[in-house]
Enzyme design. Structure first.
Site, PDB file in Angstrom:
ATOM      1  N   GLY A 122      -5.640 -40.711 115.154  1.00 56.20           N
ATOM      2  CA  GLY A 122      -5.765 -39.321 114.703  1.00 56.20           C
ATOM      3  C   GLY A 122      -6.057 -39.172 113.226  1.00 56.20           C
ATOM      4  O   GLY A 122      -5.964 -38.067 112.681  1.00 56.20           O
ATOM      5  N   GLY A 151      -8.270 -40.455 121.986  1.00 58.42           N
ATOM      6  CA  GLY A 151      -7.455 -39.251 121.828  1.00 58.42           C
ATOM      7  C   GLY A 151      -8.344 -38.058 121.526  1.00 58.42           C
ATOM      8  O   GLY A 151      -8.973 -37.481 122.419  1.00 58.42           O
ATOM      9  N   SER A 198      -8.981 -43.312 116.525  1.00 57.42           N
ATOM     10  CA  SER A 198     -10.188 -42.697 115.953  1.00 57.42           C
ATOM     11  C   SER A 198     -11.476 -43.313 116.484  1.00 57.42           C
ATOM     12  O   SER A 198     -12.451 -43.475 115.743  1.00 57.42           O
ATOM     13  CB  SER A 198     -10.141 -42.747 114.418  1.00 57.42           C
ATOM     14  OG  SER A 198      -9.035 -42.013 113.943  1.00 57.42           O
ATOM     15  N   HIS A 219       3.159 -45.515 124.069  1.00 58.45           N
ATOM     16  CA  HIS A 219       2.272 -44.984 123.025  1.00 58.45           C
ATOM     17  C   HIS A 219       3.066 -44.881 121.717  1.00 58.45           C
ATOM     18  O   HIS A 219       4.258 -44.559 121.737  1.00 58.45           O
ATOM     19  CB  HIS A 219       1.734 -43.613 123.450  1.00 58.45           C
ATOM     20  CG  HIS A 219       0.633 -43.146 122.550  1.00 58.45           C
ATOM     21  ND1 HIS A 219       0.879 -42.594 121.318  1.00 58.45           N
ATOM     22  CD2 HIS A 219      -0.722 -43.183 122.684  1.00 58.45           C
ATOM     23  CE1 HIS A 219      -0.280 -42.304 120.737  1.00 58.45           C
ATOM     24  NE2 HIS A 219      -1.258 -42.657 121.543  1.00 58.45           N
ATOM     25  N   LYS A 246      -3.235 -35.885 125.163  1.00 62.64           N
ATOM     26  CA  LYS A 246      -1.972 -35.595 124.452  1.00 62.64           C
ATOM     27  C   LYS A 246      -1.506 -34.169 124.795  1.00 62.64           C
ATOM     28  O   LYS A 246      -1.749 -33.691 125.894  1.00 62.64           O
ATOM     29  CB  LYS A 246      -2.141 -35.818 122.951  1.00 62.64           C
ATOM     30  CG  LYS A 246      -2.730 -37.212 122.646  1.00 62.64           C
ATOM     31  CD  LYS A 246      -2.632 -37.593 121.210  1.00 62.64           C
ATOM     32  CE  LYS A 246      -3.225 -38.993 121.023  1.00 62.64           C
ATOM     33  NZ  LYS A 246      -3.116 -39.487 119.675  1.00 62.64           N
ATOM     34  N   GLU A 293      -3.564 -50.179 119.544  1.00 64.95           N
ATOM     35  CA  GLU A 293      -3.788 -48.953 118.787  1.00 64.95           C
ATOM     36  C   GLU A 293      -3.086 -49.052 117.432  1.00 64.95           C
ATOM     37  O   GLU A 293      -1.882 -48.781 117.332  1.00 64.95           O
ATOM     38  CB  GLU A 293      -3.232 -47.746 119.542  1.00 64.95           C
ATOM     39  CG  GLU A 293      -3.867 -47.520 120.895  1.00 64.95           C
ATOM     40  CD  GLU A 293      -3.749 -46.065 121.332  1.00 64.95           C
ATOM     41  OE1 GLU A 293      -4.776 -45.442 121.581  1.00 64.95           O
ATOM     42  OE2 GLU A 293      -2.622 -45.554 121.383  1.00 64.95           O
ATOM     43  N   GLU A 316       3.222 -42.673 119.560  1.00 65.52           N
ATOM     44  CA  GLU A 316       3.871 -41.366 119.360  1.00 65.52           C
ATOM     45  C   GLU A 316       5.174 -41.290 120.147  1.00 65.52           C
ATOM     46  O   GLU A 316       6.138 -40.663 119.709  1.00 65.52           O
ATOM     47  CB  GLU A 316       2.893 -40.247 119.771  1.00 65.52           C
ATOM     48  CG  GLU A 316       1.775 -40.105 118.748  1.00 65.52           C
ATOM     49  CD  GLU A 316       0.458 -39.601 119.306  1.00 65.52           C
ATOM     50  OE1 GLU A 316       0.434 -39.070 120.428  1.00 65.52           O
ATOM     51  OE2 GLU A 316      -0.561 -39.761 118.599  1.00 65.52           O
ATOM     52  N   ASN A 366      -6.982 -39.692 126.492  1.00 66.19           N
ATOM     53  CA  ASN A 366      -5.599 -39.228 126.367  1.00 66.19           C
ATOM     54  C   ASN A 366      -5.609 -37.854 125.690  1.00 66.19           C
ATOM     55  O   ASN A 366      -5.826 -37.758 124.480  1.00 66.19           O
ATOM     56  CB  ASN A 366      -4.826 -40.254 125.521  1.00 66.19           C
ATOM     57  CG  ASN A 366      -3.416 -39.796 125.181  1.00 66.19           C
ATOM     58  OD1 ASN A 366      -2.912 -38.827 125.733  1.00 66.19           O
ATOM     59  ND2 ASN A 366      -2.781 -40.506 124.250  1.00 66.19           N
TER      60      ASN A 366
HETATM   61  P1  PGA Z   1      -7.198 -40.773 118.507  1.00 70.81           P
HETATM   62  O1  PGA Z   1      -5.955 -41.158 119.426  1.00 70.81           O
HETATM   63  O2  PGA Z   1      -8.450 -41.199 119.242  1.00 70.81           O
HETATM   64  O3  PGA Z   1      -7.121 -39.286 118.327  1.00 70.81           O
HETATM   65  O4  PGA Z   1      -7.048 -41.509 117.222  1.00 70.81           O
HETATM   66  C1  PGA Z   1      -5.922 -42.328 120.187  1.00 70.81           C
HETATM   67  C2  PGA Z   1      -4.629 -42.433 120.927  1.00 70.81           C
HETATM   68  O5  PGA Z   1      -3.578 -42.081 120.357  1.00 70.81           O
HETATM   69  O6  PGA Z   1      -4.581 -42.877 122.092  1.00 70.81           O
END
Ligand code: PGA
Length: 252
Positions: free
Chosen positions: A174, A235, A214, A96, A11, A168, A98, A9
């Site tokens: 992140g 991500g 992460s 998601h 983003k 998640e 976010e 992803n």
């Molecule tokens: P991240 O994001 O690997 O940067 O933690 C994962 C995601 O939001 O799908």
């Protein structure tokens, strides 16, 4: 046997040229990954066409990060499932954290988008996960169970057979803090059990469950070795072809 999946992803990152370069680098390294691992790249809308052209007939699949809850028409700024289908997108991330947090995405909207995506043969990757406060107060199973139930209540058994779920934990996204393999496995097992109670064991055993938050080359092997974890939604680390491929190589 459930499919082993690694989805990247991106983003709201990369210029078009950076996205093109990243795709080329992923394809160059693709033959390093074990057979049977499904790789999905999920760029911003603006890059889908260019990335799709580069992927061409390769085994790497293409996805989108969101879709409209409406079929078509006067919805300025929206991107429909029909449009994504016409760009050969096979997957779409829905719900998601976010989008839930910053764009008011509710379970109701997510369910509407799932119906639409499936009607265009686009497979939804549906995200669920608790925030730090939920985790610290011991309410993580309750919160994830509720999110899952709200989704499941809106879907038929056939629809449930065609989705992917990504767990998640919001506190891991992140942040560099990953769930331990124990925390991830126990939540994935809980999700599978909850699906089994609603739709039966066969559906529960067949549905791919991804971990996200992460996930990186240093922790992916431990996570992917867990019985109920079928891959990752990546991500930050998916913005490096080297790390993304290294994560895919963690599948045994
Ligand atoms: P991240 O994001 O690997 O940067 O933690 C994962 C995601 O939001 O799908």
């Amino acid at each position: 046997m459930r499919e082993k999946i690694v989805a990247g992803n991106w983003k709201m990152n990369t210029t078009i040229q950076e996205g093109v370069d990243l795709t080329i680098s992923i394809l160059e390294k693709y033959d390093e990954i074990p057979s049977g691992v499904k790789l999905i790249v999920i760029p911003p809308f603006t890059h889908i066409d260019a990335v799709g052209s580069i992927l061409g007939e390769s085994e790497v699949a293409l996805g989108a990060q969101n879709c409209s809850e409406f079929e078509k028409g006067a919805y300025t700024g929206e991107v429909s499932c029909e449009m994504l289908d016409s760009l050969f997108c096979d997957y779409v991330i829905l719900g998601h954290s976010e989008r839930r947090q910053y764009f008011g995405e509710t379970s109701e909207k997510i369910v509407r988008k799932i119906h639409l995506a499936l009607s265009h043969q686009i497979e939804p990757i549906v995200c669920i996960g608790e925030n730090l406060e939920d985790r610290n107060s011991g309410r993580h199973f309750e919160v994830v169970g509720r999110q899952l139930k709200e989704i499941m209540d809106g879907l038929s058994a056939e629809e449930m057979d065609d989705i992917i779920i990504a767990y998640e934990p919001v506190w891991a996204i992140g942040t560099g803090v990953t769930a331990t393999t124990e925390q991830a496995q126990e939540m994935h097992a809980f999700i599978r059990k909850t699906i089994s109670e609603a739709f039966g064991n066969e559906t529960a055993q067949d549905i791919p469950l991804l971990y996200g938050g992460s996930c990186k080359p240093s922790n992916a092997a431990g996570l992917f070795a867990c019985e109920d974890i079928d891959g990752g939604l990546i991500g930050g680390a998916s913005l490096s072809a080297e790390d993304f491929i290294a994560i895919a190589k963690c599948h045994k």
